[in-house]
Scaffold this motif. Structure first.
Motif, PDB file in Angstrom:
ATOM      1  N   UNK A 106      -1.158   8.864  10.503  1.00 17.68           N
ATOM      2  CA  UNK A 106      -2.412  10.006  10.259  1.00 17.68           C
ATOM      3  C   UNK A 106      -3.310   9.030   8.940  1.00 17.68           C
ATOM      4  N   UNK A 107      -2.757   8.259   8.037  1.00 21.57           N
ATOM      5  CA  UNK A 107      -3.221   7.689   6.925  1.00 21.57           C
ATOM      6  C   UNK A 107      -3.954   6.585   7.756  1.00 21.57           C
ATOM      7  N   UNK A 108      -3.570   6.015   8.524  1.00 19.77           N
ATOM      8  CA  UNK A 108      -4.298   4.648   9.264  1.00 19.77           C
ATOM      9  C   UNK A 108      -5.424   5.179  10.011  1.00 19.77           C
ATOM     10  N   UNK A 109      -5.540   6.511  10.439  1.00 19.60           N
ATOM     11  CA  UNK A 109      -6.561   7.162  11.122  1.00 19.60           C
ATOM     12  C   UNK A 109      -7.668   7.449  10.242  1.00 19.60           C
ATOM     13  N   UNK A 110      -7.284   7.941   8.953  1.00 27.78           N
ATOM     14  CA  UNK A 110      -8.287   8.304   8.086  1.00 27.78           C
ATOM     15  C   UNK A 110      -8.862   6.980   7.350  1.00 27.78           C
ATOM     16  N   UNK A 111      -8.397   6.022   7.370  1.00 27.38           N
ATOM     17  CA  UNK A 111      -8.618   4.556   6.826  1.00 27.38           C
ATOM     18  C   UNK A 111      -9.684   4.130   7.916  1.00 27.38           C
ATOM     19  N   UNK A 112      -9.387   4.099   9.087  1.00 29.85           N
ATOM     20  CA  UNK A 112     -10.215   3.731  10.042  1.00 29.85           C
ATOM     21  C   UNK A 112     -11.713   4.643  10.280  1.00 29.85           C
ATOM     22  N   UNK A 113     -11.493   5.777   9.795  1.00 27.53           N
ATOM     23  CA  UNK A 113     -12.651   6.612   9.670  1.00 27.53           C
ATOM     24  C   UNK A 113     -13.478   6.611   8.609  1.00 27.53           C
ATOM     25  N   UNK A 114     -13.369   5.511   7.537  1.00 29.50           N
ATOM     26  CA  UNK A 114     -14.115   5.363   6.461  1.00 29.50           C
ATOM     27  C   UNK A 114     -15.363   4.873   6.893  1.00 29.50           C
ATOM     28  N   UNK A 115     -16.524   5.416   6.167  1.00 29.10           N
ATOM     29  CA  UNK A 115     -17.855   4.454   6.370  1.00 29.10           C
ATOM     30  C   UNK A 115     -17.557   3.043   6.061  1.00 29.10           C
ATOM     31  N   UNK A 131       0.734  -1.259  -0.042  1.00 32.30           N
ATOM     32  CA  UNK A 131       0.173   0.053  -0.023  1.00 32.30           C
ATOM     33  C   UNK A 131       0.937   1.196   0.026  1.00 32.30           C
ATOM     34  N   UNK A 132       0.800   2.078  -1.094  1.00 28.14           N
ATOM     35  CA  UNK A 132       1.779   3.386  -1.457  1.00 28.14           C
ATOM     36  C   UNK A 132       1.111   4.665  -0.806  1.00 28.14           C
ATOM     37  N   UNK A 133      -0.090   4.634  -0.131  1.00 23.44           N
ATOM     38  CA  UNK A 133      -0.699   5.584   0.221  1.00 23.44           C
ATOM     39  C   UNK A 133      -1.078   6.701  -1.126  1.00 23.44           C
ATOM     40  N   UNK A 134      -1.545   6.223  -2.138  1.00 25.85           N
ATOM     41  CA  UNK A 134      -1.825   6.916  -3.369  1.00 25.85           C
ATOM     42  C   UNK A 134      -3.300   7.289  -3.067  1.00 25.85           C
ATOM     43  N   UNK A 135      -3.585   8.339  -3.992  1.00 27.71           N
ATOM     44  CA  UNK A 135      -5.137   8.620  -3.924  1.00 27.71           C
ATOM     45  C   UNK A 135      -6.102   7.448  -4.498  1.00 27.71           C
ATOM     46  N   UNK A 136      -5.474   6.979  -5.429  1.00 25.87           N
ATOM     47  CA  UNK A 136      -6.679   5.911  -5.799  1.00 25.87           C
ATOM     48  C   UNK A 136      -6.666   4.783  -5.135  1.00 25.87           C
ATOM     49  N   UNK A 137      -5.485   4.526  -4.281  1.00 24.31           N
ATOM     50  CA  UNK A 137      -5.641   3.261  -3.497  1.00 24.31           C
ATOM     51  C   UNK A 137      -6.507   3.629  -2.134  1.00 24.31           C
ATOM     52  N   UNK A 138      -6.428   4.926  -1.716  1.00 25.82           N
ATOM     53  CA  UNK A 138      -7.220   5.402  -0.687  1.00 25.82           C
ATOM     54  C   UNK A 138      -8.821   5.212  -1.080  1.00 25.82           C
ATOM     55  N   UNK A 139      -8.762   5.479  -2.280  1.00 21.18           N
ATOM     56  CA  UNK A 139     -10.231   5.608  -2.962  1.00 21.18           C
ATOM     57  C   UNK A 139     -10.977   4.082  -3.120  1.00 21.18           C
ATOM     58  N   UNK A 140      -9.809   3.050  -3.429  1.00 17.69           N
ATOM     59  CA  UNK A 140     -10.163   1.773  -3.484  1.00 17.69           C
ATOM     60  C   UNK A 140     -10.516   1.286  -2.049  1.00 17.69           C
ATOM     61  N   UNK A 141      -9.835   1.580  -1.054  1.00 23.48           N
ATOM     62  CA  UNK A 141     -10.112   1.183   0.194  1.00 23.48           C
ATOM     63  C   UNK A 141     -11.309   1.558   0.921  1.00 23.48           C
ATOM     64  N   UNK A 142     -11.823   2.969   0.387  1.00 23.85           N
ATOM     65  CA  UNK A 142     -12.697   3.347   0.995  1.00 23.85           C
ATOM     66  C   UNK A 142     -14.240   2.887   0.341  1.00 23.85           C
ATOM     67  N   UNK A 143     -14.003   2.379  -1.106  1.00 20.80           N
ATOM     68  CA  UNK A 143     -14.909   1.713  -1.865  1.00 20.80           C
ATOM     69  C   UNK A 143     -15.246   0.475  -1.092  1.00 20.80           C
ATOM     70  N   UNK A 144     -14.034  -0.445  -0.857  1.00 21.53           N
ATOM     71  CA  UNK A 144     -14.480  -1.778  -0.380  1.00 21.53           C
ATOM     72  C   UNK A 144     -15.203  -1.372   1.102  1.00 21.53           C
ATOM     73  N   UNK A 145     -14.813  -0.681   1.939  1.00 16.37           N
ATOM     74  CA  UNK A 145     -15.245  -0.661   3.291  1.00 16.37           C
ATOM     75  C   UNK A 145     -16.774  -0.271   3.154  1.00 16.37           C
ATOM     76  N   UNK A 146     -16.899   0.729   2.117  1.00 15.65           N
ATOM     77  CA  UNK A 146     -18.335   1.534   2.142  1.00 15.65           C
ATOM     78  C   UNK A 146     -19.479   0.261   1.240  1.00 15.65           C
TER      79      UNK A 146
END
Length: 453
Positions: free
Chosen positions: A434-443, A394-409
């Motif tokens: 900080x990135x971890x906290x952001x992912x944990x906050x995803x719906x 996981x490289x903390x790119x925007x498109x990777x964060x977007x994918x993680x958010x999509x899966x969790x949602x």
């Protein structure tokens, strides 16, 4: 009063004599089998133990020759090693040999000499044959295909094997070859070459050149595992022939290569686990459509698998639409990918309705179409079956964060999301916590999901 029990101890000399007597009573054939577990140099050295052991080694049923082994701590010279092998083969009392292992890594040998050793052993009804040699030799093909006693055959060597129109090895159960060049014995190009292995269970072929003009048909009704790595792009010769596998009981299939040579799996519905590794040859990327067609054709043959490892290297940079038209993997529960964009991933997931575990080995590649995640329809597996999502590198790119958010949602029954950050992030200025906290906050759609870093 304590009683004292006196035990009579035998003199050491008498103990040795009695022990030697017990061993001497064993039949010579049994002693031969025991010595067969030793390297042949050690087995032959037992001849110095006593007069009764001078000829015992001649009853061994297994030979192990390795020019890298140093008997008595001294390296055996090439001339001594050659002489030793010749004498052992010549003086063996057994007309048949159960196993023969020849590992030549220290010296270069006369190819006709090595060929003669192998031919001699094949003619003695050997059951287990293992040859390892880096130099080119003249392989005794006729002796090989007439050796009906073979049960296990391992060839790790450079040699040319002439394949007859039809051949059968009725007792062969395990076949492993690497570096072999297969050519056709017949000039009749209209007929397929048929290799019949009625009891074969395992077939592994690595880095072999299948240079026959005819198609090769392998009939193995009991074959359970088939693994082939074939890189024809390394050769200047064109390959028109196909490799056909008739194996109605095949359960495990592994392919690694460039898809220059067609693999046809007949009766492939029995395969439940498959690994496909494809490396694109950048010098042959003029026909991208052909590569896509070959990928789809191979995957269509294994569409009934339950577990699939699909690894592409240097493919997406040339053929980004390779995942556009995929077969439906109606039984697939585990999927591992290494080179994929967000858009391509959705195409795959839409064809895997009961997928329960997804592993992204190298994260996801960026694409100018990755915005589709914001408006994409949710794959069926997200709604009913996906429980484990593993995101490696996981490289903390925007498109990777977007994918993680999509899966969790959207993953309704997700139980585990495992995110492994890329190694280089340890030395970057990115605040990973900080990135971890952001992912944990995803719906989260699933109340059961646990996120691990």
């Amino acid at each position: 009063m304590n009683s004292i029990i006196a035990t009579k101890r035998l003199p050491p000399e008498q103990t040795v004599v009695e022990g030697e007597g017990i061993i001497s009573k064993l039949h010579e054939s049994i002693l031969g089998k025991i010595l067969s577990f030793l390297p042949t140099t050690d087995a032959v050295h037992t001849s110095v133990l006593s007069k009764g052991w001078i000829h015992v080694w001649k009853s061994i049923t297994g030979l192990q020759f390795n020019d890298a082994l140093h008997p008595l701590g001294k390296k055996m010279q090439k001339e001594h090693f050659v002489c030793f092998v010749k004498k052992v083969i010549l003086h063996l009392a057994n007309s048949s040999i159960q196993s023969f292992s020849l590992c030549l890594t220290c010296y270069h040998y006369d190819s006709t000499l090595v060929s003669a050793w192998i031919s001699s052993i094949l003619q003695r009804g050997v059951q287990n044959l293992h040859i390892q040699y880096a130099d080119e030799i003249l392989f005794p093909s006729c002796s090989l295909f007439s050796c009906n006693s073979l049960v296990q055959l391992v060839l790790q060597m450079k040699c040319t094997v002439s394949v007859p129109i039809f051949s059968s090895l009725p007792n062969l159960e395990n076949l492993s070859i690497s570096g072999i060049r297969l050519v056709s014995e017949s000039s009749n190009y209209s007929e397929d070459l048929i290799l019949n292995f009625p009891v074969l269970k395992v077939l592994e072929a690595r880095g072999c050149e299948w240079l026959t003009k005819q198609n090769i048909g392998i009939k193995a009704p009991l074959l359970e595992r088939f693994s082939i790595a074939i890189w024809n792009s390394l050769s200047n010769k064109s390959h028109k022939s196909a490799i056909k596998i008739f194996a109605p009981n095949l359960a495990d299939f592994s392919y690694g290569g460039d898809l220059e040579q067609e693999i046809i799996l007949l009766n492939s519905a029995s395969i439940h686990s498959a690994s496909v590794v494809i490396v694109a040859d950048e010098d042959k990327m003029t026909n991208v459509g052909k590569l896509g067609f070959q990928v789809h054709k191979l995957l269509a043959q294994i569409r009934e698998v339950k577990q699939l490892k699909l690894l592409f290297y240097k493919v997406l940079m040339h053929a980004r639409d390779i995942f556009t038209h995929l077969p439906a993997f109606s039984r697939l529960s585990y999927l591992q990918l290494n080179e994929v964009t967000g858009e391509a991933l959705l195409n795959i997931l839409n064809n895997c309705p009961i997928l329960s575990s997804l592993v992204l080995q190298n994260g996801v590649s960026e694409s100018n179409k990755d915005h589709v995640l914001t408006s994409a329809s949710v794959p069926q597996c997200f709604l009913s079956s996906l429980k484990v999502f593993q995101f490696k590198e996981f490289n903390v790119r925007e498109h990777e964060l977007l994918l993680a958010k999509f899966v969790l949602a959207n993953a309704a029954v997700l139980e585990q999301m495992i995110i492994c950050t890329a190694f280089w992030l340890r030395y970057s200025e990115i605040d990973v916590e900080k990135v971890k906290d952001q992912i944990l906050s995803f719906p989260k759609c699933s109340n059961l999901v646990m996120i691990q870093f």
